[in-house]
Structure formats: C-alpha cells, structure tokens
Design an enzyme around this catalytic site. Sequence first.
Site, PDB file in Angstrom:
ATOM      1  N   THR A  39       0.827  -1.223   0.000  1.00  0.00           N
ATOM      2  CA  THR A  39       0.000   0.000   0.000  1.00  0.00           C
ATOM      3  C   THR A  39       0.856   1.265   0.000  1.00  0.00           C
ATOM      4  N   ASP A  60       9.400  -8.290   2.216  1.00  0.00           N
ATOM      5  CA  ASP A  60       8.129  -8.585   2.875  1.00  0.00           C
ATOM      6  C   ASP A  60       8.440  -9.089   4.281  1.00  0.00           C
ATOM      7  N   LEU A  75       6.004  -0.974  11.450  1.00  0.00           N
ATOM      8  CA  LEU A  75       4.745  -0.371  10.981  1.00  0.00           C
ATOM      9  C   LEU A  75       4.155  -1.129   9.794  1.00  0.00           C
ATOM     10  N   THR A  94       1.049 -10.879   7.698  1.00  0.00           N
ATOM     11  CA  THR A  94       1.893  -9.693   7.903  1.00  0.00           C
ATOM     12  C   THR A  94       1.950  -9.325   9.377  1.00  0.00           C
ATOM     13  N   ASN A 101       9.064 -12.309  13.026  1.00  0.00           N
ATOM     14  CA  ASN A 101      10.379 -12.055  12.403  1.00  0.00           C
ATOM     15  C   ASN A 101      11.054 -10.817  12.978  1.00  0.00           C
ATOM     16  N   GLY A 104      12.172 -11.612  16.449  1.00  0.00           N
ATOM     17  CA  GLY A 104      13.368 -12.477  16.403  1.00  0.00           C
ATOM     18  C   GLY A 104      14.606 -11.645  16.085  1.00  0.00           C
ATOM     19  N   TYR A 147      -7.412  -8.104  10.502  1.00  0.00           N
ATOM     20  CA  TYR A 147      -6.639  -6.961  10.990  1.00  0.00           C
ATOM     21  C   TYR A 147      -6.696  -6.898  12.522  1.00  0.00           C
ATOM     22  N   ARG A 188     -10.085   5.229   3.304  1.00  0.00           N
ATOM     23  CA  ARG A 188     -10.296   5.737   4.655  1.00  0.00           C
ATOM     24  C   ARG A 188     -11.112   7.024   4.590  1.00  0.00           C
TER      25      ARG A 188
HETATM   26  P1  NAD Z   1      -0.069   2.447   5.045  1.00  0.00           P
HETATM   27  O1  NAD Z   1      -0.864   1.413   4.352  1.00  0.00           O
HETATM   28  O2  NAD Z   1       0.110   3.769   4.394  1.00  0.00           O
HETATM   29  O3  NAD Z   1       1.376   1.906   5.436  1.00  0.00           O
HETATM   30  C1  NAD Z   1       1.661   0.535   5.660  1.00  0.00           C
HETATM   31  C2  NAD Z   1       2.956   0.214   4.932  1.00  0.00           C
HETATM   32  O4  NAD Z   1       3.291  -1.161   5.186  1.00  0.00           O
HETATM   33  C3  NAD Z   1       2.842   0.368   3.423  1.00  0.00           C
HETATM   34  O5  NAD Z   1       3.943   1.102   2.942  1.00  0.00           O
HETATM   35  C4  NAD Z   1       2.852  -1.076   2.912  1.00  0.00           C
HETATM   36  O6  NAD Z   1       3.343  -1.198   1.603  1.00  0.00           O
HETATM   37  C5  NAD Z   1       3.690  -1.757   3.951  1.00  0.00           C
HETATM   38  N1  NAD Z   1       3.454  -3.221   4.059  1.00  0.00           N
HETATM   39  C6  NAD Z   1       2.266  -3.862   4.118  1.00  0.00           C
HETATM   40  N2  NAD Z   1       2.456  -5.182   4.222  1.00  0.00           N
HETATM   41  C7  NAD Z   1       3.812  -5.378   4.233  1.00  0.00           C
HETATM   42  C8  NAD Z   1       4.636  -6.523   4.310  1.00  0.00           C
HETATM   43  N3  NAD Z   1       4.109  -7.763   4.422  1.00  0.00           N
HETATM   44  N4  NAD Z   1       5.987  -6.355   4.275  1.00  0.00           N
HETATM   45  C9  NAD Z   1       6.529  -5.118   4.172  1.00  0.00           C
HETATM   46  N5  NAD Z   1       5.796  -4.000   4.079  1.00  0.00           N
HETATM   47  C10 NAD Z   1       4.447  -4.130   4.120  1.00  0.00           C
HETATM   48  O7  NAD Z   1      -0.751   2.636   6.489  1.00  0.00           O
HETATM   49  P2  NAD Z   1      -0.429   3.641   7.666  1.00  0.00           P
HETATM   50  O8  NAD Z   1      -1.654   4.387   7.953  1.00  0.00           O
HETATM   51  O9  NAD Z   1       0.836   4.366   7.405  1.00  0.00           O
HETATM   52  O10 NAD Z   1      -0.219   2.616   8.857  1.00  0.00           O
HETATM   53  C11 NAD Z   1       1.076   2.289   9.360  1.00  0.00           C
HETATM   54  C12 NAD Z   1       0.916   1.390  10.563  1.00  0.00           C
HETATM   55  O11 NAD Z   1       0.175   2.071  11.587  1.00  0.00           O
HETATM   56  C13 NAD Z   1       0.178   0.094  10.270  1.00  0.00           C
HETATM   57  O12 NAD Z   1       0.779  -0.964  11.006  1.00  0.00           O
HETATM   58  C14 NAD Z   1      -1.215   0.352  10.803  1.00  0.00           C
HETATM   59  O13 NAD Z   1      -1.845  -0.829  11.207  1.00  0.00           O
HETATM   60  C15 NAD Z   1      -0.915   1.274  11.981  1.00  0.00           C
HETATM   61  N6  NAD Z   1      -2.083   2.130  12.300  1.00  0.00           N
HETATM   62  C16 NAD Z   1      -2.443   3.148  11.479  1.00  0.00           C
HETATM   63  C17 NAD Z   1      -3.554   3.915  11.807  1.00  0.00           C
HETATM   64  C18 NAD Z   1      -4.004   5.075  10.958  1.00  0.00           C
HETATM   65  O14 NAD Z   1      -5.023   5.697  11.277  1.00  0.00           O
HETATM   66  N7  NAD Z   1      -3.309   5.454   9.920  1.00  0.00           N
HETATM   67  C19 NAD Z   1      -4.305   3.628  12.959  1.00  0.00           C
HETATM   68  C20 NAD Z   1      -3.905   2.541  13.745  1.00  0.00           C
HETATM   69  C21 NAD Z   1      -2.781   1.811  13.422  1.00  0.00           C
HETATM   70  N1  UDP Z   2      14.594 -13.834  12.605  1.00  0.00           N
HETATM   71  C1  UDP Z   2      14.924 -12.892  11.655  1.00  0.00           C
HETATM   72  N2  UDP Z   2      16.105 -12.218  11.771  1.00  0.00           N
HETATM   73  C2  UDP Z   2      16.974 -12.456  12.804  1.00  0.00           C
HETATM   74  C3  UDP Z   2      16.611 -13.427  13.779  1.00  0.00           C
HETATM   75  C4  UDP Z   2      15.409 -14.087  13.643  1.00  0.00           C
HETATM   76  O1  UDP Z   2      14.176 -12.646  10.717  1.00  0.00           O
HETATM   77  O2  UDP Z   2      18.019 -11.810  12.850  1.00  0.00           O
HETATM   78  C5  UDP Z   2      13.284 -14.506  12.469  1.00  0.00           C
HETATM   79  C6  UDP Z   2      13.426 -15.978  12.121  1.00  0.00           C
HETATM   80  O3  UDP Z   2      12.486 -16.241  11.087  1.00  0.00           O
HETATM   81  C7  UDP Z   2      12.955 -16.683  13.381  1.00  0.00           C
HETATM   82  C8  UDP Z   2      12.023 -15.658  14.022  1.00  0.00           C
HETATM   83  O4  UDP Z   2      12.624 -14.420  13.716  1.00  0.00           O
HETATM   84  O5  UDP Z   2      12.244 -17.861  13.113  1.00  0.00           O
HETATM   85  C9  UDP Z   2      11.877 -15.782  15.504  1.00  0.00           C
HETATM   86  O6  UDP Z   2      13.156 -15.798  16.077  1.00  0.00           O
HETATM   87  P1  UDP Z   2      13.406 -16.452  17.498  1.00  0.00           P
HETATM   88  O7  UDP Z   2      14.870 -16.330  17.781  1.00  0.00           O
HETATM   89  O8  UDP Z   2      12.492 -15.873  18.489  1.00  0.00           O
HETATM   90  O9  UDP Z   2      12.952 -17.961  17.358  1.00  0.00           O
HETATM   91  P2  UDP Z   2      13.474 -19.175  16.469  1.00  0.00           P
HETATM   92  O10 UDP Z   2      12.361 -19.453  15.505  1.00  0.00           O
HETATM   93  O11 UDP Z   2      14.760 -18.760  15.792  1.00  0.00           O
HETATM   94  O12 UDP Z   2      13.666 -20.249  17.465  1.00  0.00           O
HETATM   95  N1  UDP Z   3     -16.722   5.871   6.307  1.00  0.00           N
HETATM   96  C1  UDP Z   3     -17.731   6.544   5.624  1.00  0.00           C
HETATM   97  N2  UDP Z   3     -17.527   6.807   4.301  1.00  0.00           N
HETATM   98  C2  UDP Z   3     -16.404   6.464   3.634  1.00  0.00           C
HETATM   99  C3  UDP Z   3     -15.367   5.788   4.336  1.00  0.00           C
HETATM  100  C4  UDP Z   3     -15.582   5.494   5.682  1.00  0.00           C
HETATM  101  O1  UDP Z   3     -18.761   6.889   6.195  1.00  0.00           O
HETATM  102  O2  UDP Z   3     -16.311   6.754   2.430  1.00  0.00           O
HETATM  103  C5  UDP Z   3     -16.915   5.598   7.744  1.00  0.00           C
HETATM  104  C6  UDP Z   3     -16.688   4.157   8.159  1.00  0.00           C
HETATM  105  O3  UDP Z   3     -17.874   3.411   8.002  1.00  0.00           O
HETATM  106  C7  UDP Z   3     -16.292   4.322   9.612  1.00  0.00           C
HETATM  107  C8  UDP Z   3     -15.545   5.654   9.642  1.00  0.00           C
HETATM  108  O4  UDP Z   3     -15.959   6.350   8.468  1.00  0.00           O
HETATM  109  O5  UDP Z   3     -17.428   4.410  10.425  1.00  0.00           O
HETATM  110  C9  UDP Z   3     -14.040   5.525   9.651  1.00  0.00           C
HETATM  111  O6  UDP Z   3     -13.668   4.675   8.598  1.00  0.00           O
HETATM  112  P1  UDP Z   3     -12.153   4.381   8.199  1.00  0.00           P
HETATM  113  O7  UDP Z   3     -12.173   3.318   7.168  1.00  0.00           O
HETATM  114  O8  UDP Z   3     -11.445   5.639   7.888  1.00  0.00           O
HETATM  115  O9  UDP Z   3     -11.479   3.854   9.548  1.00  0.00           O
HETATM  116  P2  UDP Z   3     -11.885   2.777  10.655  1.00  0.00           P
HETATM  117  O10 UDP Z   3     -13.283   2.286  10.420  1.00  0.00           O
HETATM  118  O11 UDP Z   3     -10.889   1.716  10.537  1.00  0.00           O
HETATM  119  O12 UDP Z   3     -11.813   3.569  11.909  1.00  0.00           O
END
Ligand code: NAD
Ligand code: UDP
Ligand code: UDP
Length: 323
Positions: A39, A60, A75, A94, A101, A104, A147, A188
């Site tokens: 995203t 990833d 994040l 994720t 990961n 770890g 989520y 959003r």
């Molecule tokens: P965003 O979607 O803009 O950012 C998320 C980023 O994570 C993106 O750049 C995406 O490409 C990357 N990503 C997703 N899956 C991945 C993966 N498997 N490996 C590597 N990268 C991956 O969203 P955001 O609003 O910037 O949110 C950032 C963080 O804050 C998220 O963890 C979200 O859950 C948390 N958060 C955001 C809000 C908000 O209102 N924006 C509220 C609560 C929590």
């Molecule tokens: N890991 C990683 N980078 C590191 C060390 C660990 O990505 O430098 C990941 C790896 O996939 C591992 C996981 O983190 O399985 C959890 O690590 P931990 O040491 O807690 O447990 P493990 O699975 O190695 O017994």
């Molecule tokens: N919402 C809305 N119209 C839109 C998008 C969202 O009325 O076009 C509403 C949604 O139903 C929720 C609130 O706005 O009640 C916040 O939605 P968002 O997806 O931004 O965040 P979250 O629900 O995760 O707080």
Amino acid sequence: MSISKQILVTGGAGFIGSHLIDRLIATGADVLCLDNFYTGTKPNIYHLMDNVHFELIRHDVTFPLYVEVDSIFNLACPASPIHYQRDPVQTTKTSVHGAINMLGLAKRLKCRIFQASTSEVYGDPKINPQTEDYWGNVNPIGPRSCYDEGKRCAETLFFDYHRQAGLDIKVARIFNTYGPRMHPNDGRVVSNFIVQALKGEPITVFGDGSQTRSFCYVSDLVEAILRFMDTPKECPGPMNLGNPVEITISELAERIVEMTGARSQIVRRPLPQDDPVQRRPDISQAKAELDWQPAVPLEEGLSKTIAYFDELLSGTPAAKFSD
Ligand code: NAD
Ligand code: UDP
Ligand code: UDP
C-alpha cells in the site's frame, strides 16, 4: 534524544512510516526503510532517495530479515479496511509472521522495538473513551478480524517476547490518524471525503453517520511515537496514541464540504459489517508518561490535508509535502 543511530522502519513507504522517517532523519539518524509496496508508494519517499542517511529495501516482513540495526519501528501492515480486507490471509500473516520475524531480529540484536498496534484491538468498544486496560469487543470471524485479531496476536507476541526473552518493547495503540501522503484511493474516511469533495462527487457517508471517530494529525502522532520510543524500558505500553476530540462521521462530512467549498451532495451507503459505533482514546497515560498531547486542531490538520490532495489531484508532485 537517546534514539539510536541505525534505525529500521518497516512499512516506511507508507503514510505514517514516511513521516516518521522524515523526523528520524531530521534528528540525525540513519534509516533503513523496508517496504513491499503493498500500500506504500515511492512518491512518499522520493525526496529521501538521494539522502545519504536513507536506504531502501524491498522486502516482505513475513520472511526473515538479517540486518544490523540499533532499533526497530514495526509499521508494516495495510491499515485501511479495503486494503486489509483485499487479501485477509496476507494481512494476518503480515501482522503475525511479521511480528515474529521482527521480534526475532530484535532478540538477536538485543535492541528496542516499537509496534504500531491499533485502536482496532478494542473492536466495537462497549466503553467510551477507551482506556488501555479495556480488553475490547472483537468479532474473531468477521471481515475486520484479519486486521483486529492479527494486531491483537502481535501484541500477545510482543508481550511474550518481553516476558520470556526480556525484550525491550514499545506497543502503541494508534487511533485514526490522517494527513498528507494518505493514499487517495485507500478508502479511509478522511481521504475519501476530501477526494470526493475536491472532485465534486457525492460524499459517501456509511450508515446514518452517527458513528464517531477521533482524528489525530500525523505530526502529532509522530511526535508521540518518538517520545514513547525514548521512555525507559519499564514503560512497554500498551499506550493509546491519538486525539481525544470525538466527532461523528456526518459532522466530518459537513466540515469537509464547508472547508473545500464543494458542491457535493452527502449520500448514504450501507454501513460495513462490524463497523465500530464509537471510538475515542483516553490518553491519560500518554500525557503522564510522554508529557504529550495533540497540538494540531482538526480544522488546521484538515486544511493541510485538503491542500495536499488538491495539489495531488491537479498533478503536482506530492513528495515535497511533509507535516
Ligand atoms: P499504510 O498502508 O500507508 O502503510 C503501511 C505500509 O506497510 C505500506 O507502505 C505497505 O506497503 C507496507 N506493508 C504492508 N504489508 C507489508 C509486508 N508484508 N511487508 C513489508 N511491508 C508491508 O498505512 P499507515 O496508515 O501508514 O499505517 C502504518 C501502521 O500504523 C500500520 O501498522 C497500521 O496498522 C498502523 N495504524 C495506522 C492507523 C491510521 O489511522 N493510519 C491507525 C492505527 C494503526
Ligand atoms: N529472525 C529474523 N532475523 C533475525 C533473527 C530471527 O528474521 O536476525 C526470524 C526468524 O524467522 C525466526 C524468528 O525471527 O524464526 C523468531 O526468532 P526467534 O529467535 O524468536 O525464534 P526461532 O524461531 O529462531 O527459534
Ligand atoms: N466511512 C464513511 N464513508 C467512507 C469511508 C468510511 O462513512 O467513504 C466511515 C466508516 O464506516 C467508519 C468511519 O468512516 O465508520 C471511519 O472509517 P475508516 O475506514 O477511515 O477507519 P476505521 O473504520 O478503521 O476507523
């Protein structure tokens, strides 16, 4: 500031991550930005590409990662309902595999690790405002569960690594945050309403619009994250971070129509399943531990966000926008 020098930010090309990186680099840190661009977008970080303090890895978090850093901000995770529901299994992977990961990695490096958790761990809350000791009201099998439960499980992992391996963790429960660099199509509410208003399209209010949210401007959130990361090890959280000013979605729609001068009609659409009815953070803990509270009023934050989308829609490169 005692934030260490080499910093990994996962999800760094996303909305919040890119603002966080700007602040970290401004404080003199070297940042390793990790993203799989699910995203996140390159324009969010274009302005950093030539900076010697910035490095980018396409990766990833569900796969192991071996790098050497001094602290980690985790994040990575799609955050908007339409994006996290598009491939729900990947969302859970994720949150959960990504957390394992990164934990770890932090364990091997013996470094501090921040987790971007969410107000969604409270689900459709039965108490308002939400305090950190509230366990929540979450549907484990609904469309939002990938989520909500993914983030809840990540919190469990963070606290188990904290108890079992003595890891230095910081778990923040972030409430709805908005600002420049939100994805225009991520569904959003703030970005949707602003983009609809600027295009003169109908403003889509889901349900009767009486549901509430509390919106925090991104610069306030980033300030809180940095202060939290700087607290002693004995302060692992979970800590609510957000703006406690609550507003109904109808009121937000009206405010945005007024501020943009749009001619858009407000139209009703069905309320998505399990959409929380109310949400407002109790930020007493953040106020006490971080000496922090939001400084940007909704009106000011919205006007900066409207200016960002206005330029974005008119084709001006958006990367120059920061807080
Ligand atoms: P965003 O979607 O803009 O950012 C998320 C980023 O994570 C993106 O750049 C995406 O490409 C990357 N990503 C997703 N899956 C991945 C993966 N498997 N490996 C590597 N990268 C991956 O969203 P955001 O609003 O910037 O949110 C950032 C963080 O804050 C998220 O963890 C979200 O859950 C948390 N958060 C955001 C809000 C908000 O209102 N924006 C509220 C609560 C929590
Ligand atoms: N890991 C990683 N980078 C590191 C060390 C660990 O990505 O430098 C990941 C790896 O996939 C591992 C996981 O983190 O399985 C959890 O690590 P931990 O040491 O807690 O447990 P493990 O699975 O190695 O017994
Ligand atoms: N919402 C809305 N119209 C839109 C998008 C969202 O009325 O076009 C509403 C949604 O139903 C929720 C609130 O706005 O009640 C916040 O939605 P968002 O997806 O931004 O965040 P979250 O629900 O995760 O707080």
